[in-house]
Design a protein around this motif. Structure first.
Motif, PDB file in Angstrom:
ATOM      1  N   HIS A 113       4.949  -3.752   6.375  1.00 31.84           N
ATOM      2  CA  HIS A 113       3.892  -4.525   5.347  1.00 31.84           C
ATOM      3  C   HIS A 113       4.648  -5.059   4.061  1.00 31.84           C
ATOM      4  O   HIS A 113       4.455  -6.173   3.884  1.00 31.84           O
ATOM      5  CB  HIS A 113       3.141  -3.159   4.838  1.00 31.84           C
TER       6      HIS A 113
ATOM      7  N   ASN B 281      -5.433  -0.737   0.890  1.00 23.65           N
ATOM      8  CA  ASN B 281      -4.615  -1.818   0.156  1.00 23.65           C
ATOM      9  C   ASN B 281      -5.745  -2.638  -0.183  1.00 23.65           C
ATOM     10  O   ASN B 281      -5.234  -3.503  -1.220  1.00 23.65           O
ATOM     11  CB  ASN B 281      -3.402  -2.529   0.941  1.00 23.65           C
TER      12      ASN B 281
ATOM     13  N   ASP C  92      -2.661  -3.964  -3.437  1.00 26.71           N
ATOM     14  CA  ASP C  92      -2.755  -5.350  -3.246  1.00 26.71           C
ATOM     15  C   ASP C  92      -3.967  -6.125  -3.606  1.00 26.71           C
ATOM     16  O   ASP C  92      -4.158  -7.075  -4.111  1.00 26.71           O
ATOM     17  CB  ASP C  92      -2.290  -5.672  -1.581  1.00 26.71           C
TER      18      ASP C  92
HETATM   19 ZN    ZN Z   1       1.462  -4.170  -0.338  1.00 26.13          ZN
END
Ligand code: ZN
Length: 233
Positions: free
Chosen positions: A52, A147, A155
């Motif tokens: 990731h 995320n 994110d």
């Molecule tokens: Zn990330």
């Protein structure tokens, strides 16, 4: 360790995870077996977290942004970019590249499991290591969705900011994304208190403080350019 020219470090807290696993399974029958399975899962999870972070780092490289290093902790990773591009489209692409890696891993595992004639649903009892692909499929899907939550330091928070930054100033976009993050952190904290899940309140506090930190960074940047930007898991 060096990967694609980027230094990768394990954070010292990483070594607390095995201790915690051994401690939490101390009363189990066959604790050694449970521990072995959990260690193996932790290694696989960390590997996915590393991929990731590499997703962020390699996308950043496409825009000419080098990555200082990648740090792996037991609850996630951190790709420390030299700076975050000011262009919203580039920030969006860099932020999305990490979760996208987890989605790709999940799809790949799904295809493999289907071809092998297995079930995509995880079973609740432990039957053997052959369950690993399905378990990792669901963990990666969870990482992908988690995320994308539009709150710093996830994110999704950065993706939201970059979308907002197309219509308003960078600082104002950060302010809105940070306040949204803090609002969700507060709601989450109230919810876990209500459910008597007291340890989880740390997650709420962490998200709240991270959002404030992100906002302070943006305010600082407004005054003078500071170098360094990091992307959380
Ligand atoms: Zn990330």
């Amino acid at each position: 360790m060096r990967l694609a020219g980027i230094d990768v470090y394990l954070h010292w807290t990483y070594f607390l995870a095995p201790l915690y696993i051994v401690y939490s399974t101390r009363d189990f029958d066959q604790a050694w077996l449970v521990n072995g399975v959990l260690f193996f899962l932790l290694l696989n999870l960390s590997f996915c977290v590393l991929l990731h972070e590499l997703g962020h780092a390699l996308m950043a490289r496409r825009f000419g942004v080098p990555t200082k290093d990648i740090i792996i902790t037991p609850i996630g990773g951190l790709a420390r970019l030299a700076w975050m591009p000011k262009k919203p489209n580039q920030e969006f692409a860099i932020s999305f590249a990490g979760p996208l890696v987890n989605l790709l891993i999940a799809v790949l595992l799904g295809v493999i499991v289907c071809f092998a004639g297995g079930s995509l649903l995880p079973s609740l009892s432990f039957e053997g290591m052959s369950q690993l692909p399905v378990v990792m499929l669901w963990i990666n899907l969870a990482l992908f969705l988690f995320n994308l939550i539009p709150a710093f330091p996830m994110d999704g928070g950065r993706m939201l900011r970059s979308v907002l930054a197309k219509r308003m100033s960078y600082l104002r976009a950060t302010l809105i994304a940070a306040r949204l993050g803090q609002l969700s952190a507060l709601s989450f904290s109230i919810f876990v208190l209500w459910e008597n899940q007291y340890p989880l309140i740390l997650v709420g506090v962490f998200v709240f403080i991270s959002a404030q930190f992100e906002l302070n960074q943006a305010r600082l940047k407004q005054v003078n350019e500071v170098d360094g930007d990091s992307i959380g898991a």
